[in-house]
Design a protein around this motif. Structure first.
Motif, short mmCIF file in Angstrom:
data_model
loop_
_atom_site.label_atom_id
_atom_site.label_comp_id
_atom_site.label_asym_id
_atom_site.label_seq_id
_atom_site.Cartn_x
_atom_site.Cartn_y
_atom_site.Cartn_z
N SER A 81 0.83 -1.20 0.00
CA SER A 81 0.00 0.00 0.00
C SER A 81 0.87 1.25 0.00
O SER A 81 0.53 2.25 -0.65
CB SER A 81 -0.94 -0.01 1.21
OG SER A 81 -0.26 0.25 2.43
N ALA A 82 1.99 1.21 0.73
CA ALA A 82 2.88 2.36 0.80
C ALA A 82 3.66 2.54 -0.50
O ALA A 82 3.78 3.65 -1.02
CB ALA A 82 3.83 2.22 1.97
N ALA A 142 1.42 3.84 -3.12
CA ALA A 142 1.03 5.23 -2.89
C ALA A 142 2.08 6.22 -3.38
O ALA A 142 1.75 7.34 -3.81
CB ALA A 142 0.77 5.46 -1.40
N VAL A 143 3.37 5.82 -3.34
CA VAL A 143 4.43 6.72 -3.81
C VAL A 143 4.88 6.36 -5.23
O VAL A 143 5.92 6.83 -5.70
CB VAL A 143 5.65 6.69 -2.84
CG1 VAL A 143 5.24 7.21 -1.48
CG2 VAL A 143 6.25 5.28 -2.74
N ALA A 161 7.40 10.52 2.69
CA ALA A 161 6.21 10.13 1.93
C ALA A 161 5.89 8.65 2.15
O ALA A 161 4.72 8.27 2.30
CB ALA A 161 6.41 10.43 0.45
N ALA A 181 2.56 7.12 4.03
CA ALA A 181 1.72 6.10 3.39
C ALA A 181 1.57 4.87 4.28
O ALA A 181 0.49 4.27 4.35
CB ALA A 181 2.31 5.72 2.03
N LYS A 198 -0.93 5.64 6.95
CA LYS A 198 -2.31 5.64 6.44
C LYS A 198 -2.89 4.24 6.40
O LYS A 198 -4.10 4.04 6.56
CB LYS A 198 -2.35 6.28 5.05
CG LYS A 198 -3.75 6.52 4.53
CD LYS A 198 -3.72 7.26 3.20
CE LYS A 198 -5.14 7.50 2.68
NZ LYS A 198 -5.12 8.20 1.36
N ASP A 209 -3.55 2.03 4.01
CA ASP A 209 -4.67 1.94 3.07
C ASP A 209 -4.65 0.59 2.35
O ASP A 209 -4.27 0.49 1.18
CB ASP A 209 -4.59 3.09 2.08
CG ASP A 209 -5.80 3.15 1.15
OD1 ASP A 209 -6.81 2.50 1.47
OD2 ASP A 209 -5.71 3.84 0.11
#
Length: 401
Positions: free
Chosen positions: A323-324, A327-328, A337, A341, A344, A346
């Motif tokens: 997910s991280a 995200a980036v 960043a 992430a 978060k 996510d």
């Protein structure tokens, strides 16, 4: 011992990276490198292999890709020893230049390794161990846990003992960091009398003969016995507890003892006394969400057994990292960043809703689980009730990130 899994082959060796981590200067043609430290030798490998199976399944489910980059996983064996685990961590961050380090069954191994990883600003994600130190005063911006803080599961068990009207209990656990945290947890919430307590030898030569302690427990007159014995020690304890006839006089409550690793072996031995025993946990194979159904179904099909929470947490660790990285956009050069992430979280967790607290430990539910037989005759667990909702560990207040 090292077993390297390449999600896809890659060509030239990585260019020399700065000391603060491999992500800087890495291109999208380079793989995302994940180091996974677990126990792959000694009898404790029964847990490490289950973690690895869950991790491998997650890599398969994501197609070996994160953020448009292939994934390389480097497995390292901690040998059930803190010093060996630290050596593995040192190798992963200095020689292999991994982007993330994860795994870790044992709190003492994680504590020995954490500084090696975090001093290089590499992200460290525990897939099991949850020592109080890393949840509290020794928390770190680059440390995350996808499991729990050690005290939480036994705290929930203490509440279950109260709800069941248990007035007295005898406590047994191994003498190491997590064992002490577990005992502290149940003692924090149980309102009755503790008739006795034994902390037994742990490590590569862990005590597996509990006859003396069981005799003391029986003589104590306690209503119930509470234990924490993961892996092979759990099976040995349950076998001796049943054979000693204590199932008829002392109700069994446990944490990290009666699980998908021990239950098939207990069934083979005909130790039916374990059925109906109670344990607490943040997850169970019968949780009704799509991510969990896929995970459990595919794990059963691939391995022939239910996954344990060790496998479940390792699976979630992959999904958190993905997910991280997604995200980036696969660019790991901006640590802030990536960290944002990760915070978060996510992703669709196998336990349902997932969120981190201020100390990077999950805020989550804890359930009372019963050992049962499923429709096909397999021994497993099912959720009986919810003990805690959105529970945060008691050490978060001491974390000053």
């Amino acid at each position: 011992m090292k077993n390297t899994l390449l999600a896809a082959a890659f060509g030239a060796a990585l260019a020399t990276a700065p000391a603060f981590g491999p992500a800087y200067g890495a291109s999208h043609s380079d793989p995302v490198k994940i180091g996974f430290v677990t126990t792959l030798t000694t009898p404790a490998a029964v847990i490490g292999n289950d973690m690895k199976a869950g991790f491998d399944l997650a890599i398969e489910h994501i197609g070996g890709e994160m953020g448009g980059r292939k994934v390389e996983v480097i497995y390292e064996d901690d040998g059930f020893k803190p010093e060996t685990g630290k050596q593995a961590a040192d190798k992963l961050v200095t020689q292999d230049k991994v982007d993330f380090v994860t795994g870790y069954i044992w709190s003492n191994v994680l504590l020995a390794s954490a500084k090696s990883v975090l001093d290089t600003e590499t992200f460290l994600i525990s897939a099991n161990a949850g020592p109080s130190q890393l949840a509290g005063k020794a928390c770190d911006k680059n440390f995350f846990s996808v499991s729990w803080q050690n005290d939480q599961t036994p705290m929930a068990l203490g509440e279950a003992l109260n709800a069941d009207g248990i007035k007295s209990v005898y406590i047994m656990a191994p003498n190491y960091a997590a064992g002490k945290d577990m005992v502290a947890g149940v003692e924090r919430t149980f309102k009755g009398e503790i008739k006795g307590k034994d902390l037994t030898k742990w490590g590569a030569d862990a005590q597996l003969d509990f006859s003396a302690e069981l005799a003391k427990a029986k003589a104590s007159g306690a209503d119930a016995i509470w234990v924490f014995y993961p892996g092979k020690a759990g099976g040995a304890f349950i076998s001796q507890y049943t054979q000693a006839g204590l199932a008829d006089s002392m109700k069994l409550y446990s944490v990290f003892t009666v699980d998908a690793i021990s239950l098939p072996r207990l069934k083979e031995a005909g130790l039916t006394g374990v059925l109906g025993s109670m344990a607490t946990q943040h997850w169970s194979p019968d949780m009704d969400n799509e991510a969990n159904k896929k995970f459990v179904g595919d794990f059963l099909a691939k391995n022939g057994t239910y996954p344990s929470y060790y496998a479940q947490q390792a699976y979630d660790a992959v999904m958190l990292i993905k997910s991280a990285v997604d995200a980036v956009g696969g660019d790991l050069t901006d640590k802030d960043a990536v960290r944002a992430a990760l915070e978060k979280a996510d992703f669709n967790s196998t336990r349902g809703n997932f969120k981190f607290g201020s100390n990077h430990f999950p805020i989550q539910n804890f359930y009372l689980r019963e050992a049962v037989t499923d429709a096909e005759g397999r021994w497993t667990t099912k959720i009986k009730s919810t003990v805690y909702t959105d529970h945060q560990d008691t050490y978060a207040a001491d974390c000053k990130m």
